[in-house]
Structure formats: C-alpha cells, structure tokens
Design a protein around this motif. Sequence first.
Motif, PDB file in Angstrom:
ATOM      1  N   ARG A 115       0.829  -1.207   0.000  1.00 22.82           N
ATOM      2  CA  ARG A 115       0.000   0.000   0.000  1.00 22.82           C
ATOM      3  C   ARG A 115       0.862   1.256   0.000  1.00 22.82           C
ATOM      4  NH1 ARG A 115      -4.994  -1.177   4.161  1.00 22.82           N
ATOM      5  NH2 ARG A 115      -5.824  -2.935   3.010  1.00 22.82           N
TER       6      ARG A 115
ATOM      7  N   LEU B 236       3.864   1.577  -1.252  1.00 25.00           N
ATOM      8  CA  LEU B 236       4.430   1.730  -2.592  1.00 25.00           C
ATOM      9  C   LEU B 236       3.394   2.286  -3.567  1.00 25.00           C
ATOM     10  CD1 LEU B 236       6.595  -1.504  -2.962  1.00 25.00           C
ATOM     11  CD2 LEU B 236       7.380   0.856  -2.651  1.00 25.00           C
ATOM     12  N   LEU B 237       2.167   1.782  -3.488  1.00 29.11           N
ATOM     13  CA  LEU B 237       1.110   2.298  -4.352  1.00 29.11           C
ATOM     14  C   LEU B 237       0.798   3.756  -4.033  1.00 29.11           C
ATOM     15  CD1 LEU B 237      -1.322  -0.746  -4.515  1.00 29.11           C
ATOM     16  CD2 LEU B 237       0.116   0.152  -6.348  1.00 29.11           C
TER      17      LEU B 237
ATOM     18  N   LEU C 140       2.883   5.952  -2.736  1.00 32.17           N
ATOM     19  CA  LEU C 140       4.006   6.749  -3.224  1.00 32.17           C
ATOM     20  C   LEU C 140       3.949   6.918  -4.738  1.00 32.17           C
ATOM     21  CD1 LEU C 140       6.956   5.451  -1.025  1.00 32.17           C
ATOM     22  CD2 LEU C 140       5.847   7.703  -0.935  1.00 32.17           C
ATOM     23  N   ALA C 141       3.639   5.854  -5.439  1.00 37.08           N
ATOM     24  CA  ALA C 141       3.513   5.943  -6.897  1.00 37.08           C
ATOM     25  C   ALA C 141       2.392   6.912  -7.271  1.00 37.08           C
ATOM     26  CB  ALA C 141       3.242   4.565  -7.486  1.00 37.08           C
ATOM     27  N   GLY C 142       1.290   6.860  -6.551  1.00 35.67           N
ATOM     28  CA  GLY C 142       0.188   7.788  -6.806  1.00 35.67           C
ATOM     29  C   GLY C 142       0.580   9.231  -6.549  1.00 35.67           C
TER      30      GLY C 142
ATOM     31  N   VAL D 119       3.638  10.452  -6.698  1.00 36.29           N
ATOM     32  CA  VAL D 119       4.568  10.845  -7.761  1.00 36.29           C
ATOM     33  C   VAL D 119       3.789  11.231  -9.019  1.00 36.29           C
ATOM     34  CG1 VAL D 119       6.358   9.973  -9.327  1.00 36.29           C
ATOM     35  CG2 VAL D 119       6.536   9.567  -6.865  1.00 36.29           C
ATOM     36  N   MET D 120       2.792  10.438  -9.390  1.00 39.68           N
ATOM     37  CA  MET D 120       1.995  10.742 -10.577  1.00 39.68           C
ATOM     38  C   MET D 120       1.194  12.029 -10.380  1.00 39.68           C
ATOM     39  SD  MET D 120       2.578   8.569 -12.956  1.00 39.68           S
ATOM     40  CE  MET D 120       4.271   8.549 -12.441  1.00 39.68           C
TER      41      MET D 120
ATOM     42  N   TYR E 155       3.630  14.859 -10.855  1.00 38.96           N
ATOM     43  CA  TYR E 155       3.949  15.016 -12.278  1.00 38.96           C
ATOM     44  C   TYR E 155       2.791  15.679 -13.017  1.00 38.96           C
ATOM     45  CZ  TYR E 155       5.357  13.889 -17.038  1.00 38.96           C
ATOM     46  OH  TYR E 155       5.693  13.968 -18.362  1.00 38.96           O
TER      47      TYR E 155
END
Length: 144
Positions: free
Chosen positions: A2, A4-5, A7-9, A11-12, A15
């Motif tokens: 969770r 990692l998800l 953090l990826a969210g 980051v997106m 961006y």
Amino acid sequence: MRVLLALAGLVMLGYGGVLAWEFGSSRTINAVEGLAWFAGGPIVHDGLVAPVVGIVGLGIARVVARPWRTPVAVGVVLSAVLTLLAVPLLWRPFYVATNPGLHDRDYGTGLAIALAVVWVGVVVSGLAQRRWSRLALGRDQSSS
C-alpha cells in the motif's frame, strides 16, 4: 504494498501538477482553459450532473417495479455515458483530428443502435428478474 502504491500515486499526482503548471503558464489562453477545465468540471458535476442523477435515481426507485429497478438504472447510466461520449462527434463531427476509417460514419445512427442494444438488454434482464422473483416468491409460499 500500500505504501508503494501510495508513493507511486503521489509521484503521478506531482507530475500531473507540473504538467498542468507548464500548460497554464505557457500562454494566457491556456491558463483560462485550464482553469475552466479544472474548476468548471467539478462545479458543473456537483451543481448539475449529481443532482440530476440523484433525482432520476429517486424517480426510478419510486416509479419502477422492484424487479425492473436495477436493469432500468443500468440502462439509464449506460445511455447517459454513450450519449455523453457521442456528443462531441454529433455536435461537430470533424472538429477532432481525423483518423481514416474512424470519422467516416454516421454517429447518430451508431448512437441509436448502441442505445437500442442497451435497452434490449434492459428488457431481457428485466423480464428475467421478474421471472426469477416470481419463481422465488412461489417457492417461499409453497414452503410455508
């Protein structure tokens, strides 16, 4: 996982914010269009679309018989989505970039066929639901 998800969210999201800032700061018209898109969409949704959907949902719950409620609600939602997707090409057929083989069709007829398929599915599903509820009701009465 969770974390990692998340953090990826994030980051997106960051961006996307950078891209939106670059778009808005490049020209004044882009800033106005970006503001209309980012502010206008939620305002139109919350002020117009959501109340209409709520009222239609209440109307379906009050007017339509129980076995037909779910199929009719699904039919209304699918009809709204199909119509919403078709509006730009019905309104201004060649406004979008052309793609050979994609834009050389009658969008009104295509939308009508798609809506007919949806509502045939609604009728078939509604009849099946009604039949199922009658069978279930018959079993309940016979077991008493």
